[in-house]
Design an enzyme around this catalytic site. Sequence first.
Site, PDB file in Angstrom:
ATOM      1  N   SER A  27      11.078  -6.025  15.408  1.00 52.62           N
ATOM      2  CA  SER A  27      10.185  -6.746  16.307  1.00 52.62           C
ATOM      3  C   SER A  27       9.292  -7.650  15.461  1.00 52.62           C
ATOM      4  O   SER A  27       9.662  -8.025  14.340  1.00 52.62           O
ATOM      5  CB  SER A  27       9.378  -5.747  17.137  1.00 52.62           C
ATOM      6  OG  SER A  27       8.682  -6.399  18.162  1.00 52.62           O
ATOM      7  N   ASN A  28       8.135  -8.014  15.958  1.00 52.06           N
ATOM      8  CA  ASN A  28       7.197  -8.875  15.219  1.00 52.06           C
ATOM      9  C   ASN A  28       5.774  -8.521  15.656  1.00 52.06           C
ATOM     10  O   ASN A  28       5.593  -7.758  16.604  1.00 52.06           O
ATOM     11  CB  ASN A  28       7.540 -10.354  15.467  1.00 52.06           C
ATOM     12  CG  ASN A  28       7.432 -10.695  16.935  1.00 52.06           C
ATOM     13  OD1 ASN A  28       6.367 -10.659  17.514  1.00 52.06           O
ATOM     14  ND2 ASN A  28       8.578 -10.984  17.557  1.00 52.06           N
ATOM     15  N   PRO A  29       4.751  -9.068  14.963  1.00 53.47           N
ATOM     16  CA  PRO A  29       3.377  -8.601  15.237  1.00 53.47           C
ATOM     17  C   PRO A  29       2.703  -9.199  16.479  1.00 53.47           C
ATOM     18  O   PRO A  29       1.514  -8.979  16.693  1.00 53.47           O
ATOM     19  CB  PRO A  29       2.592  -9.044  13.987  1.00 53.47           C
ATOM     20  CG  PRO A  29       3.568  -9.640  13.049  1.00 53.47           C
ATOM     21  CD  PRO A  29       4.789  -9.986  13.812  1.00 53.47           C
TER      22      PRO A  29
END
Length: 216
Positions: A27-29
Amino acid sequence: MANASTIRCLITAGPTREFIDPVRFISNPSTGKMGFALAEAAVDAGWTVDLVAGPVALEEPDGVILYPVVTAEEMLHQVDALFDACDILIMTAAVSDFRPKVQHAKKEKKGDASMTIEFERTVDILKTMTERKAQQTVVGFAAETHDIRAYAERKMKEKRCDYIVANKVGQLGTGFAADTNEVLLIAADGSSTLLGPDSKQAIARELITLVAPGKE
Ligand code: CTP
């Protein structure tokens, strides 16, 4: 300008998760704060708001119709179902560009020293929508760490957006996961407006005014 009460707005927000097995994903932040702030500002402007959100830890804004999704594939299907009825699409979501080619049904055991995962591209949701765009105003976001304006303009052209919001990420205090932001709004005619640094709420209110359908 079009009558605010008749404007239907479709906003995507947050990250997507692409699963390796039932307990692991990439995923990503992204926290979804910018997309949720835009949804609130759009509701305040009197618009009808469909909000398609990946996994976020935010409260559902009053007055929106929320569609929770997890993966890029689910986001694509939900946006696809809502796009034709909207007057404006705002794609703030940080959609994963890749997903594991194989999603294991059972938890993978760690084995010995290393593992290799093969990835495949996810569908570009924004591009898929603009290929069949009719009356809609389409606003893309461009998360960049460097050469922001040039990359953002290239993305706007490639994805055939009416506007792109260039967002510097990777720096403490702005962009992903921060409460404040500084963005450059670029229109297809090349004109641009620098917004911020300011709270995501203040920037969202300005953006909603600047991209309102029927302004052009
Ligand atoms: N986007 C999308 N579908 C994807 C990837 C991105 O709709 N599979 C949208 C994002 O919501 C955003 C815009 O495309 O509005 C640009 O996203 P960004 O992550 O900045 O760019 P990428 O197209 O992923 O390009 P790169 O990773 O090469 O910078």
